[in-house]
Design a protein around this motif. Structure first.
Motif, mmCIF file in Angstrom:
data_model
loop_
_atom_site.group_PDB
_atom_site.id
_atom_site.type_symbol
_atom_site.label_atom_id
_atom_site.label_comp_id
_atom_site.label_asym_id
_atom_site.label_seq_id
_atom_site.Cartn_x
_atom_site.Cartn_y
_atom_site.Cartn_z
ATOM 1 N N SER A 18 -3.517 5.562 -11.372
ATOM 2 C CA SER A 18 -3.549 5.633 -10.037
ATOM 3 C C SER A 18 -4.193 6.683 -10.452
ATOM 4 O O SER A 18 -4.955 7.427 -11.153
ATOM 5 N N ASP A 19 -5.222 6.936 -8.869
ATOM 6 C CA ASP A 19 -6.569 8.106 -8.400
ATOM 7 C C ASP A 19 -6.164 9.321 -8.726
ATOM 8 O O ASP A 19 -6.901 10.527 -9.435
ATOM 9 N N LEU A 20 -4.383 9.615 -8.432
ATOM 10 C CA LEU A 20 -4.697 10.912 -8.038
ATOM 11 C C LEU A 20 -3.800 11.262 -10.044
ATOM 12 O O LEU A 20 -4.126 12.095 -10.232
ATOM 13 N N ARG A 43 -0.999 -3.064 -15.182
ATOM 14 C CA ARG A 43 -2.031 -3.314 -15.434
ATOM 15 C C ARG A 43 -3.447 -2.927 -16.132
ATOM 16 O O ARG A 43 -3.374 -1.978 -16.079
ATOM 17 N N SER A 46 -6.518 -1.825 -15.088
ATOM 18 C CA SER A 46 -6.624 -0.578 -14.732
ATOM 19 C C SER A 46 -6.403 0.811 -15.409
ATOM 20 O O SER A 46 -6.846 1.347 -15.068
ATOM 21 N N ASP A 67 6.340 -2.282 -16.230
ATOM 22 C CA ASP A 67 6.272 -2.753 -14.929
ATOM 23 C C ASP A 67 7.394 -2.436 -14.290
ATOM 24 O O ASP A 67 8.396 -2.669 -14.853
ATOM 25 N N LEU A 68 7.483 -1.551 -13.223
ATOM 26 C CA LEU A 68 8.837 -0.409 -13.127
ATOM 27 C C LEU A 68 9.499 -1.637 -12.431
ATOM 28 O O LEU A 68 10.806 -1.310 -11.537
ATOM 29 N N ALA A 95 2.926 8.982 -11.051
ATOM 30 C CA ALA A 95 2.418 8.711 -10.421
ATOM 31 C C ALA A 95 2.415 7.493 -9.573
ATOM 32 O O ALA A 95 1.660 6.660 -9.218
ATOM 33 N N ALA A 96 2.908 6.501 -10.321
ATOM 34 C CA ALA A 96 3.475 5.046 -9.813
ATOM 35 C C ALA A 96 4.135 5.224 -7.997
ATOM 36 O O ALA A 96 4.803 5.759 -8.344
ATOM 37 N N GLY A 97 3.430 3.843 -7.401
ATOM 38 C CA GLY A 97 3.920 4.097 -6.300
ATOM 39 C C GLY A 97 3.012 2.796 -5.288
ATOM 40 O O GLY A 97 2.177 2.548 -5.766
ATOM 41 N N TYR A 160 7.548 2.848 3.358
ATOM 42 C CA TYR A 160 7.182 3.616 2.625
ATOM 43 C C TYR A 160 8.049 5.411 2.301
ATOM 44 O O TYR A 160 8.556 5.605 1.419
ATOM 45 N N LYS A 164 10.165 6.500 -0.483
ATOM 46 C CA LYS A 164 9.431 7.534 -1.135
ATOM 47 C C LYS A 164 10.363 9.120 -1.322
ATOM 48 O O LYS A 164 10.863 9.664 -2.177
ATOM 49 N N VAL A 192 -4.299 10.922 1.102
ATOM 50 C CA VAL A 192 -4.774 11.145 -0.234
ATOM 51 C C VAL A 192 -6.639 10.311 0.174
ATOM 52 O O VAL A 192 -5.531 9.143 0.043
ATOM 53 N N THR A 194 -7.642 7.742 -1.539
ATOM 54 C CA THR A 194 -7.430 6.933 -3.131
ATOM 55 C C THR A 194 -7.863 5.472 -2.706
ATOM 56 O O THR A 194 -7.380 4.570 -1.632
ATOM 57 N N ARG A 195 -7.751 4.484 -3.675
ATOM 58 C CA ARG A 195 -6.872 3.248 -3.706
ATOM 59 C C ARG A 195 -6.406 2.983 -3.053
ATOM 60 O O ARG A 195 -5.657 1.508 -2.226
HETATM 61 N N1 LIG Z 1 -2.974 8.238 -1.225
HETATM 62 C C1 LIG Z 1 -1.963 9.112 -0.599
HETATM 63 O O1 LIG Z 1 -2.305 9.101 0.751
HETATM 64 C C2 LIG Z 1 -0.761 9.732 -1.419
HETATM 65 C C3 LIG Z 1 -0.272 10.584 -0.166
HETATM 66 C C4 LIG Z 1 0.917 11.272 -0.723
HETATM 67 C C5 LIG Z 1 1.856 10.595 -2.469
HETATM 68 N N2 LIG Z 1 0.967 9.800 -3.102
HETATM 69 C C6 LIG Z 1 1.329 9.181 -4.265
HETATM 70 O O2 LIG Z 1 0.705 9.227 -4.925
HETATM 71 C C7 LIG Z 1 1.228 8.393 -6.154
HETATM 72 C C8 LIG Z 1 -0.637 7.868 -7.158
HETATM 73 O O3 LIG Z 1 -1.135 7.196 -5.551
HETATM 74 P P1 LIG Z 1 -2.364 6.899 -5.737
HETATM 75 O O4 LIG Z 1 -2.662 7.551 -4.338
HETATM 76 O O5 LIG Z 1 -3.544 7.753 -6.821
HETATM 77 O O6 LIG Z 1 -2.643 5.523 -5.506
HETATM 78 P P2 LIG Z 1 -3.168 4.301 -6.688
HETATM 79 O O7 LIG Z 1 -4.120 4.539 -7.102
HETATM 80 O O8 LIG Z 1 -2.785 3.231 -5.869
HETATM 81 O O9 LIG Z 1 -1.859 4.594 -7.519
HETATM 82 C C9 LIG Z 1 -0.374 3.728 -8.264
HETATM 83 C C10 LIG Z 1 -0.274 3.325 -9.171
HETATM 84 O O10 LIG Z 1 1.018 2.794 -8.981
HETATM 85 C C11 LIG Z 1 0.903 1.517 -10.002
HETATM 86 N N3 LIG Z 1 1.981 0.820 -10.057
HETATM 87 C C12 LIG Z 1 1.941 -0.126 -9.262
HETATM 88 N N4 LIG Z 1 2.726 -1.035 -9.282
HETATM 89 C C13 LIG Z 1 3.463 -0.083 -10.595
HETATM 90 C C14 LIG Z 1 4.699 -1.554 -11.078
HETATM 91 N N5 LIG Z 1 5.513 -2.192 -10.413
HETATM 92 N N6 LIG Z 1 5.187 -0.233 -11.899
HETATM 93 C C15 LIG Z 1 4.288 0.761 -12.585
HETATM 94 N N7 LIG Z 1 3.340 1.280 -11.573
HETATM 95 C C16 LIG Z 1 2.936 0.403 -10.401
HETATM 96 C C17 LIG Z 1 -0.308 1.570 -9.895
HETATM 97 O O11 LIG Z 1 -0.960 0.492 -10.867
HETATM 98 P P3 LIG Z 1 -1.931 -0.176 -10.743
HETATM 99 O O12 LIG Z 1 -3.899 0.253 -11.559
HETATM 100 O O13 LIG Z 1 -2.237 -0.786 -11.943
HETATM 101 O O14 LIG Z 1 -2.643 -0.601 -10.194
HETATM 102 C C18 LIG Z 1 -1.741 3.053 -9.569
HETATM 103 O O15 LIG Z 1 -2.174 2.822 -10.969
HETATM 104 C C19 LIG Z 1 2.127 7.186 -5.625
HETATM 105 O O16 LIG Z 1 2.946 7.566 -5.788
HETATM 106 C C20 LIG Z 1 1.614 7.638 -4.059
HETATM 107 O O17 LIG Z 1 3.118 7.384 -3.364
HETATM 108 C C21 LIG Z 1 0.096 8.960 -2.292
#
Ligand SMILES: NC(=O)c1ccc[n+]([C@@H]2O[C@H](COP(=O)([O-])OP(=O)(O)OC[C@H]3O[C@@H](n4cnc5c(N)ncnc54)[C@H](OP(=O)(O)O)[C@@H]3O)[C@@H](O)[C@H]2O)c1
Ligand SMILES: Cc1cc2nc3c(=O)[nH]c(=O)nc-3n(C[C@H](O)[C@H](O)[C@H](O)COP(=O)(O)OP(=O)(O)OC[C@H]3O[C@@H](n4cnc5c(N)ncnc54)[C@H](O)[C@@H]3O)c2cc1C
Lengths: 253, 451
Positions: A18-20, A43, A46, A67-68, A95-97, A160, A164, A192, A194-195
């Protein structure tokens, strides 16, 4: 071990692609003693991409498939080799989501199930295994990426928000169980870039992954249980929570 | 903070980091050996009064042996000043009891609330290191508990020099024989010189190498041309004929100590802020400048001023603090300047800062003291930017032939540690010989990857 500034040497990251996660690990490695990191995710591609980017800042970085959505026992099994490779565990970063499309989810129960698996059940299962591990070790920290979304329910993203919220509540319970030996840090950022949010309409105020990373590291050093990013999100949410539901339903949140 | 079944959260004096371990009090040498041999959580680690600042006396998930009950009768040879004392005896008690008979501790740290074993395990230094060395130099014998039983060591044994400065990682010290120094009174004569710059402080500190005690307090909040200004103190034990008649009765009996009670555990983070730290340092400097140059001071006031406030470490609030103590060679005064400047400019003012000159290297394999300058700073911990700044300073210290004191440390990194203490290989061999590897470890030894 966690050092006197509250910073880890060895970390296990779920959602390692994940980006975060990448931004937080980078911050911990550049300004702290982090040197050995296990990245877990569904995956390879990534995970490898993030591992390559972090390589310059770490002594060692390895990737593991997890895989969660998998069955409970497979999640536990998938954690074992990562824990063994680390040799010691100071910090867990969850950080998964997934951010499902609410309009699709409105009519597709499989999307609902998957969102709860990735955002709620899966992380809770993994955190249970890891919390036990840290509790036995007698030291360490859990960093859980929750969201301001976990504290509100919005018509246009209630799946979502609800999934969460499940994780957020679970982590609060873990904090009650594990503190003060283990630090539990629940991060609640606003939008945020991110992807995950790519292609979504960007609100007036949004954050970069680096901003969240800096706030997270400062928050865990300050031994903060809930890390609102930005801090103003907290009173904003408090204000929304006292409004009548009829009104909230119509707000463009 | 005791939980069920003897598990407790342990912290060092700096209150960060913390970890949870099973704590078992041990009251006899046999109990120590039994505890080392017993099944149960690992690693094992002895702990004294917990005055090391960081993670030296912590063993997360392990079994910590509380040795403070190893404090039976003190055996003093009145004619020679040789004392045999149990390892958990505090220096407070030892100092008070031997003083009555005209003897005093040959080396004492800045607090009396440490155990004899804790002092040996850190090979502590005092204000007299330039002349008298560290505590290890005054050791005549040591009794060390290992899984093989209690062994008696003399300065001819390598195992003794692994244990002196060995941070509890070689075995559990259960008893020691120490040579004391004779004194005539419970007072010291203290002469204080105010200095206006780092150059002057260093110069004055060097002036008189024959005086027993020499140390400088530094106003670490002063910058620019005032950087390194401070108060240099020179002292020695007062002979009886120097005392005025009012003090000459019972010159060796310490009066009861009045201690300010512990501050509550709810001190908010901001009490020791940049502003209060600066204000305190300026006040202290100005007060010191106006004090009479020479004075007769009670031992406790002179050696242990901080002990007057019980639990003063709580003033730093829940984030705790870090003591950063370095030693650098004589020529590396630019490192001292750099440390003081970087921290002051980086917004990390030191509340209490001490500079002194060390003498010959101490003999313990892992002992900290060696020539020349040692600087110790108390810094509010867990502040943004502090870790990165200290990591940079660690490298600067290392590159200039210096190192960091493990008894104060909670954050040094393994690679830098190995370069600062190349002796660690010999140390590990001694630990292996004593059967300590795989059995004894601390959070410090695991952080530094010795275990
Ligand atoms: N972006 C925002 O606005 C925001 C705001 C508040 C909180 N958050 C939270 O921050 C966390 C990171 O999000 P991000 O913004 O960095 O987005 P992101 O880059 O899409 O990261 C999400 C990650 O979750 C992984 N994932 C998806 N399905 C999964 C599974 N079945 N098993 C295990 N891992 C899995 C993805 O894996 P792949 O890399 O293989 O796809 C990815 O690495 C998440 O929990 C999100 O809810 C995000
Ligand atoms: C206010 C203050 C001032 C200080 N000033 C100085 C100073 O001027 N000079 C200086 O050198 N130090 C100084 N110190 C540091 C202090 O002297 C050392 O950290 C000392 O080791 C503390 O002893 P303790 O009994 O509290 O040991 P602890 O902190 O409990 O333990 C310290 C180490 O000793 C080991 N240990 C404890 N008991 C045993 C045992 N029975 N056998 C083997 N190992 C054991 C532990 O495993 C640990 O590694 C100061 C500390 C404070 C708080």
């Amino acid at each position: 071990m966690l050092n006197a500034n509250g910073l880890p040497q060895r970390a296990l990251v779920i959602g390692g692609g994940s980006d975060l996660a990448r931004a937080i690990v980078r911050e911990l490695a550049v300004s702290g003693p982090l040197e050995r990191v296990a990245l877990l995710g569904p995956r390879r591609s990534s995970l490898e991409r993030v591992a390559a980017e972090l390589a310059a800042h770490l002594d060692a970085c390895a990737t593991f498939e997890l895989d969660l959505r998998a069955a409970t026992s497979s999640i536990a099994d998938a954690l074992a080799p990562a824990l063994e490779w680390l040799g010691g565990l100071d910090s867990v970063l969850m950080a998964a989501g997934t951010l499902p499309d609410q309009e699709v989810a409105d009519h597709d129960p499989r999307v609902v199930e998957e969102a709860f698996q990735v955002n709620g059940t899966g992380p809770a299962v993994a955190l249970t295994v890891l919390a036990d591990h840290l509790e036995r070790a007698g030291a360490g920290q859990l960093i859980v990426l929750s969201s301001v979304a976990a504290t509100v329910v919005r018509r246009r993203s209630y799946l979502y928000d609800a999934s969460k919220a499940a994780l957020d509540r679970f982590a609060l319970g873990l904090a009650d169980r594990l503190e003060p030996a283990i630090g539990v840090h629940i991060v609640r950022p606003i939008f945020v870039a991110t992807r995950m949010t790519e292609g979504r309409p960007r609100p007036a105020v949004s954050l970069s992954a680096e901003q969240v990373a800096r706030a997270t590291v400062a928050g865990l050093q300050a031994r903060r249980r809930i890390i609102w990013v930005p801090p103003l999100a907290r009173p904003a949410i408090a204000a929304i929570s006292v409004l009548p539901r009829r009104l909230v339903r119509r707000l463009p949140l | 903070m005791a939980d069920h079944d003897g598990y407790r959260i342990l912290e060092g004096w700096g209150r960060t980091p913390r970890s949870r371990a099973l704590v078992r009090p041990v009251a006899t040498a046999d109990a120590v050996v039994d505890a080392l041999r017993s099944p149960g959580p690992r690693p094992r680690l002895p702990r004294g009064l917990g005055r090391s600042y960081g993670d030296a006396a912590l063993a997360a998930g392990g079994l910590v042996l509380d040795t403070t009950r190893l404090d039976g009768p003190i055996e003093l040879e009145h004619a020679t000043g040789v004392v045999r004392v149990d390892a958990g005896t505090s220096l407070a008690r030892l100092g008070r009891e031997v003083l009555r008979h005209g003897w005093f501790l040959p080396v004492t740290p800045g607090t009396k609330h440490v155990t004899v074993a804790g002092a040996i395990a850190a090979d502590v230094h005092g204000k007299n290191h330039h002349r008298d060395g560290s505590i290890g130099q005054w050791l005549r014998r040591l009794w060390l508990a290992t899984t093989a039983g209690v062994i008696e060591l003399t300065p001819d044994d390598a195992a003794l020099w692994a244990t002196v400065g060995g941070m509890g990682l070689t075995g559990v010290i259960v008893r020691a024989e120490i040579q004391l120094i004779p004194v005539e009174t419970r007072f010291v004569v203290d002469r204080e010189v105010a200095t206006r710059s780092l150059e002057e402080t260093l110069e004055v500190l060097q002036e008189d190498a024959t005086v027993r005690y020499a140390v400088a307090w530094i106003d670490a909040t002063a910058t620019g041309r005032h950087l390194g200004r401070g108060l240099v103190s020179f002292a020695d034990h007062a002979p009886r004929d120097l005392l005025p008649a009012t003090l000459a009765r019972d010159p060796l009996e310490l009066p009861n100590e009045r201690v300010v009670p512990t501050p509550p555990d709810i001190v908010p983070t901001g009490v020791l802020s940049r502003a209060t730290i600066r204000a305190f340092n300026t006040l202290w400097y100005e007060r010191g400048r106006r004090r009479p140059a020479s004075a007769l001071v009670d031992l406790r006031t002179y050696f242990y001023p901080l002990d007057r406030v019980a639990g003063w470490n709580r003033l730093y609030g829940p984030r705790g603090f870090i003591q950063y103590q370095v030693v650098v060679p004589e020529a590396a005064t630019h490192v001292l300047r750099s440390v003081l400047t970087s921290l002051a400019e980086g917004g990390h003012p030191s509340f209490l800062s001490v500079l002194k000159r060390f003498g010959a290297p101490s003999r313990g394999i892992m002992s900290f003291p060696r020539p020349w300058w040692t600087l110790a700073l108390d810094l509010p911990a867990r502040r943004p930017g502090l870790e990165a700044l200290l990591a940079r300073l660690d490298h600067e210290v290392l590159d200039n032939g210096g190192r960091i004191y493990l008894a104060k440390d909670g954050r040094l990194r393994p690679r830098v540690f190995r370069a600062m203490y190349p002796e660690h290989e010999e140390f590990q061999r001694e630990r292996a010989r004593l059967g300590a590897l795989g059995l004894l470890a601390s959070d410090l030894s695991r952080r530094l990857e010795l275990d």
